[in-house]
Design a protein around this motif. Sequence first.
Motif, PDB file in Angstrom:
ATOM      1  N   MET A  14       0.807  -1.222   0.000  1.00  0.00           N
ATOM      2  CA  MET A  14       0.000   0.000   0.000  1.00  0.00           C
ATOM      3  C   MET A  14       0.839   1.271   0.000  1.00  0.00           C
ATOM      4  O   MET A  14       0.290   2.370  -0.050  1.00  0.00           O
ATOM      5  CB  MET A  14      -0.922   0.012   1.220  1.00  0.00           C
ATOM      6  N   SER A  15       2.153   1.131   0.053  1.00  0.00           N
ATOM      7  CA  SER A  15       3.029   2.304   0.023  1.00  0.00           C
ATOM      8  C   SER A  15       3.313   2.696  -1.417  1.00  0.00           C
ATOM      9  O   SER A  15       3.184   1.879  -2.341  1.00  0.00           O
ATOM     10  CB  SER A  15       4.342   2.001   0.744  1.00  0.00           C
ATOM     11  N   GLU A  16       3.699   3.947  -1.612  1.00  0.00           N
ATOM     12  CA  GLU A  16       4.029   4.410  -2.958  1.00  0.00           C
ATOM     13  C   GLU A  16       5.112   3.522  -3.552  1.00  0.00           C
ATOM     14  O   GLU A  16       6.143   3.279  -2.929  1.00  0.00           O
ATOM     15  CB  GLU A  16       4.491   5.859  -2.914  1.00  0.00           C
ATOM     16  N   GLY A  17       4.855   2.996  -4.744  1.00  0.00           N
ATOM     17  CA  GLY A  17       5.762   2.037  -5.367  1.00  0.00           C
ATOM     18  C   GLY A  17       5.375   0.597  -5.126  1.00  0.00           C
ATOM     19  O   GLY A  17       5.903  -0.316  -5.769  1.00  0.00           O
ATOM     20  N   GLY A  18       4.429   0.350  -4.200  1.00  0.00           N
ATOM     21  CA  GLY A  18       3.968  -1.003  -3.930  1.00  0.00           C
ATOM     22  C   GLY A  18       2.943  -1.478  -4.937  1.00  0.00           C
ATOM     23  O   GLY A  18       2.409  -0.698  -5.741  1.00  0.00           O
ATOM     24  N   SER A  19       2.622  -2.768  -4.893  1.00  0.00           N
ATOM     25  CA  SER A  19       1.747  -3.368  -5.910  1.00  0.00           C
ATOM     26  C   SER A  19       0.339  -2.783  -5.876  1.00  0.00           C
ATOM     27  O   SER A  19      -0.232  -2.439  -6.921  1.00  0.00           O
ATOM     28  CB  SER A  19       1.697  -4.886  -5.727  1.00  0.00           C
ATOM     29  N   SER A  20      -0.267  -2.657  -4.698  1.00  0.00           N
ATOM     30  CA  SER A  20      -1.631  -2.134  -4.615  1.00  0.00           C
ATOM     31  C   SER A  20      -1.680  -0.658  -4.992  1.00  0.00           C
ATOM     32  O   SER A  20      -2.613  -0.202  -5.662  1.00  0.00           O
ATOM     33  CB  SER A  20      -2.190  -2.331  -3.194  1.00  0.00           C
ATOM     34  N   TRP A  21      -0.684   0.094  -4.554  1.00  0.00           N
ATOM     35  CA  TRP A  21      -0.614   1.516  -4.912  1.00  0.00           C
ATOM     36  C   TRP A  21      -0.552   1.666  -6.430  1.00  0.00           C
ATOM     37  O   TRP A  21      -1.301   2.459  -7.024  1.00  0.00           O
ATOM     38  CB  TRP A  21       0.608   2.149  -4.252  1.00  0.00           C
TER      39      TRP A  21
END
Length: 482
Positions: free
Chosen positions: A458-465
């Motif tokens: 959920m962090s910037e650069g993460g899959s969900s983001w």
Amino acid sequence: MDPPLAPPPPHVIIFPLAAQGHVNSMLKLAELLAHSGLRITFINSEYIHHRLLRHADIQARFTAFPDFRFKIISDGLPLDHPRSSDHFMTTFSYVKSITMQLLEELVSAPDRPVTCIIADGILTFTIDFAGDLGVPVVAFRTISASCFWAYFCFPRMVESGDLPIKGDEDMDRVVTSVKGMEDILRCRDLPSFCRVADLSDWTLQYVPTQTLQTTRARALILNSFDQLEGPAISQIRTHFPNLYTIGPLHSHLKSRLSSSSPSPSSPPPSPASNSIWEVDRSCISWLDKQPPKSVIYVSFGSITTLNRHDFTEFWYGLVNSGRRFLWVVRPDSLAEGGSGAVPEELREAVAERGCVVGWAPQEEVLHHGAVAAFLTHSGWNSTLESVVAGKPMVCWPCLADQQVNSRLVSHAWKVGLDMKDVCDREVVERMVNGVMGERQEEFAAAAGDLARMAREAMSEGGSSWGNLDRLIEDIRSMKPSS
């Protein structure tokens, strides 16, 4: 010469099934999309909306988005009707009958051309209706990816002989026809709708059929993340190349709000809950007085009801465990009604080390330092909230996808124990002491690893983001209805 007017933002209609868990996660998505500058029309049942206005104050929350509006429809029952856990099945025909006219009205409104519809994936009739109106549909399934995949494999399970389940003696037979999950599922871990001997059962036919029909949608959204349910998501992606895994949505929304906060000294407000029950915050004051990691939180969600036997067995199991506990007992939790089922010695034990409330602020409770574990019905929203909070679970699933979710907890992720199909005070006591005592460190370490993976997604650069960004860009690229 005046510059040309900028085109209006994309307008998205969001249409959930009228059930607390479905509305909760789809409202989180609606808020995320509104936060990104999209116009949103959220179709809500009159009953759910009435309760949200009373207990969640959603009208005030969404006034921050001038392009957000609610469209309220009836589910065919009066507001004071005592809706059962499966009432949406009984009102299905009525809701379907009014949906076409409703969508026609929304699409034909000249001031708000519709770009797309995000529809609950259990309501695939919207794909036909929207197709007739020239509007693309994106399906949103609010269950786990693993359960969605199990439903999708229903024809394969029948063809291979895994279904029908032949009886109690068949429940521990391993199911081999759900590709990618061959070493996980037994018959008792399949969705509850599979527990019928007659394959023509209406519910058993309806849910898998809706799941298979989802392939006709333009795309599919799942409230999960790739690292959590990798095997199932990989299989789903072979049938849905346009797949958006953007969960856990409740925490993803917080991440987005945090990233847009003007400064560290002025943190963003936490997103409010979407509860249809009145929250009793006295439980937070009670937790504040308890030692760290000393309390097991108990909640069976918004619709599960217990018969008198199960209710009493949980009481004795919790009290006999010797552990502190916070238990959510809704006004309608006991199927037979009444509160006289609790013996006096149990009430005395509660005064010593327990707290019972009608409804709790669950996300806040799970993140509280006094809470060590969660005794849950394994609804998907609750499971995700526990994953994000890094709390081990004891699972007592009741219906739908909960049987699959509880197996993920115990067997795939190894962050808790599964007591499905059993309700006995000695088992409850043993399970509670398992996650609170002899295996606490083992489960806590595994749950901490899952929580870390969720934060990364959920962090910037993460899959969900990244998947949410891709979803928003894909919506912006769609042409609105004329």
